[in-house]
Design an enzyme around this catalytic site. Structure first.
Site, PDB file in Angstrom:
ATOM      1  N   TYR A  98     -16.430  17.260 -13.580  1.00 58.38           N
ATOM      2  CA  TYR A  98     -16.886  15.869 -13.612  1.00 58.38           C
ATOM      3  C   TYR A  98     -17.777  15.672 -12.374  1.00 58.38           C
ATOM      4  CZ  TYR A  98     -16.763  10.787 -13.533  1.00 58.38           C
ATOM      5  OH  TYR A  98     -17.123   9.473 -13.516  1.00 58.38           O
ATOM      6  N   ASP A 127      -7.740  19.199 -13.559  1.00 57.61           N
ATOM      7  CA  ASP A 127      -8.101  17.875 -14.072  1.00 57.61           C
ATOM      8  C   ASP A 127      -7.842  17.898 -15.578  1.00 57.61           C
ATOM      9  OD1 ASP A 127      -9.384  15.615 -15.116  1.00 57.61           O
ATOM     10  OD2 ASP A 127     -10.925  15.607 -13.561  1.00 57.61           O
ATOM     11  N   LYS A 154      -9.181   6.791 -18.627  1.00 52.53           N
ATOM     12  CA  LYS A 154      -9.589   7.306 -19.936  1.00 52.53           C
ATOM     13  C   LYS A 154      -8.436   7.195 -20.941  1.00 52.53           C
ATOM     14  CE  LYS A 154     -13.199   8.079 -17.432  1.00 52.53           C
ATOM     15  NZ  LYS A 154     -13.440   9.342 -16.752  1.00 52.53           N
ATOM     16  N   ARG A 157       0.844  -1.199   0.000  1.00 52.00           N
ATOM     17  CA  ARG A 157       0.000   0.000   0.000  1.00 52.00           C
ATOM     18  C   ARG A 157       0.884   1.257   0.000  1.00 52.00           C
ATOM     19  NH1 ARG A 157      -1.350   1.852   4.636  1.00 52.00           N
ATOM     20  NH2 ARG A 157      -2.018  -0.119   5.517  1.00 52.00           N
TER      21      ARG A 157
HETATM   22  C1  LIG Z   1     -13.855   9.754 -15.426  1.00 54.63           C
HETATM   23  C2  LIG Z   1     -13.420  11.051 -14.913  1.00 54.63           C
HETATM   24  C3  LIG Z   1     -13.096  11.218 -13.555  1.00 54.63           C
HETATM   25  C4  LIG Z   1     -13.255  10.118 -12.534  1.00 54.63           C
HETATM   26  O1  LIG Z   1     -12.375   9.055 -12.784  1.00 54.63           O
HETATM   27  P1  LIG Z   1     -12.699   7.526 -12.429  1.00 54.63           P
HETATM   28  O2  LIG Z   1     -11.482   6.820 -12.939  1.00 54.63           O
HETATM   29  O3  LIG Z   1     -13.963   7.141 -13.122  1.00 54.63           O
HETATM   30  O4  LIG Z   1     -12.847   7.435 -10.939  1.00 54.63           O
HETATM   31  C5  LIG Z   1     -12.642  12.465 -13.148  1.00 54.63           C
HETATM   32  N1  LIG Z   1     -12.535  13.494 -14.016  1.00 54.63           N
HETATM   33  C6  LIG Z   1     -12.846  13.360 -15.321  1.00 54.63           C
HETATM   34  C7  LIG Z   1     -12.716  14.532 -16.226  1.00 54.63           C
HETATM   35  C8  LIG Z   1     -13.301  12.138 -15.810  1.00 54.63           C
HETATM   36  O5  LIG Z   1     -13.629  12.023 -17.100  1.00 54.63           O
END
Ligand SMILES: *Cc1c(COP(=O)(O)O)cnc(C)c1O
Length: 383
Positions: A98, A171, A196, A46
């Site tokens: 998001y 982000d 993503k 961890r």
């Molecule tokens: C999908 C997404 C998240 C969250 O990520 P997860 O891997 O689904 O927990 C945060 N910000 C953006 C812009 C996203 O597209």
């Protein structure tokens, strides 16, 4: 070395022990100590794992950061960041984040953190939020946003935060480091859902925090280890594998998206197309200044509202109807009924998310096939 070369070679040298060209997947949870408290760098998985360390180094280099932390999902990364602000601190955030990040900020608020949501596409709102109320600790931005691809002027927003002595986190999931490097523009932290584009194949969940200063990352590392939302070694391996092809994939995603955007913009059944690469997009000029490309995401509003959008979504054959984005395969999503269904109709209307809106994650297939698929779905040639 140039960025694309470093992505493949930097920090991923062949294993010194065996010569393996891929970073081994270290499944061991614990590590032998030669004397109590004397270890070779790893103690418990961890806290640290060699496969994860390799991923963290590679992510730091991809964004031009000093260090990075990998998490089991994007939201695990975001929650570690927000958790590091105790009650009484203040966060100013975009009002079009998001949805999961917005929910986490509501949790932070319930724990006594002051949170203000503002439309960061107009810097006057950011300036006003900093001018009134107590000192801001963190400005949390997302650009381009989901699903309207709204663009925030990062240089301008960062300048306001600097004057107010606040840190800035961005982000960068939609743009990816291929097209946007917030740390270079002055941000302190980059956030990713590596699920993503970085993973890129819709087969692994992951998240990351990448910092400009090692000290800031070390502070957040304490929260990573304390909350424990770390990725498995195999997930780290998949993400390292995805990172190696990030450059070629994302440029192809963007070229295909531009092609799809132009086709949709010229179609009579489409009332507007939202793609930062189109001169008609409200954020186009800023995107041009701060991005090296416009990404693979776009949205389009169909005449005839929910019924029209549903018909198109169901008729598409190559675009799979599903959530998520950033994988090699093309996806289509109906925000009003899928990703954004938790919002009330009034909230969606206020946010500008119409019932006829479809969001496309344009894949890396042959663009002619993608346009053909859209054409048959729109013109209804085949049932
Ligand atoms: C999908 C997404 C998240 C969250 O990520 P997860 O891997 O689904 O927990 C945060 N910000 C953006 C812009 C996203 O597209």
């Amino acid at each position: 070395m140039e960025w694309d070369t470093r992505l493949i070679h930097d920090g991923q040298a062949p294993d010194p022990l065996t010569g393996a060209v891929n970073v081994p997947v270290y499944l061991s949870v614990t590590y032998r100590q030669s004397a109590p408290g004397v270890a070779k760098g790893f103690v418990y998985s961890r806290t640290g794992n060699p496969t994860r360390s390799a991923l963290e180094r590679a992510l730091a280099r991809a964004e031009g950061g000093a260090d990075a932390l990998a998490f089991g999902s994007g939201l695990a990364a975001v929650s570690a960041l927000f958790m590091s602000y105790p009650s009484g601190r203040r966060i100013v955030a975009g009002d079009d984040l998001y949805h999961g990040s917005t929910r986490l900020l509501e949790v932070a608020r319930s724990h006594g953190v002051r949170v203000d949501f503002v439309d960061t596409t107009d810097l006057e709102n950011v300036r006003r939020a900093f001018a009134r109320g107590p000192r801001v600790d963190l400005l949390y931005l997302e650009t381009p946003t989901n699903p309207l691809l709204k663009v925030t002027d990062l240089r301008g927003a960062i300048r306001i935060a600097r004057e107010g002595r606040a840190r800035v986190a961005v982000d960068n999931t939609f743009a990816s480091p291929v097209f946007q490097r917030p740390l270079k523009l002055g941000a302190d932290l980059v956030v990713h859902s590596t699920t993503k584009y970085i993973g890129g194949h819709s087969d692994v969940l992951g998240g990351a925090l990448i910092g400009r200063s090692r000290a800031f990352v070390d502070r957040l590392r304490w929260f990573q280890n304390t909350a424990g939302g770390v990725p498995s070694p195999f997930d780290c391996y998949l993400l390292l594998r995805g990172l190696r092809t990030l450059g070629v994939r994302v440029r192809r995603h963007a070229a295909n998206a531009a092609r799809v955007a132009r086709f949709l913009e010229g179609h009579p059944q489409v009332s507007r197309v939202l793609y930062p690469g189109l001169p008609s997009h409200p954020g186009h000029a800023i995107a041009r200044r701060q991005m090296d490309g416009y990404g693979g995401m776009l949205s389009a509003e169909f005449r005839g509202g929910a019924a029209a959008a549903t018909r198109v979504a169901r008729r598409l054959k190559l675009f799979t109807l599903g959530e998520s984005l950033g994988g090699v395969e093309s996806l289509v999503n109906h925000p009003a009924r899928m990703t954004h269904r938790a919002m009330t109709p009034a909230q969606r209307r206020a946010a500008g998310i119409g019932d006829g809106l479809l969001r496309f994650s344009v894949g890396i297939e042959d663009p002619a096939d993608l346009v053909d698929d859209l054409r048959q779905a729109l013109d209804g040639g085949r049932p």
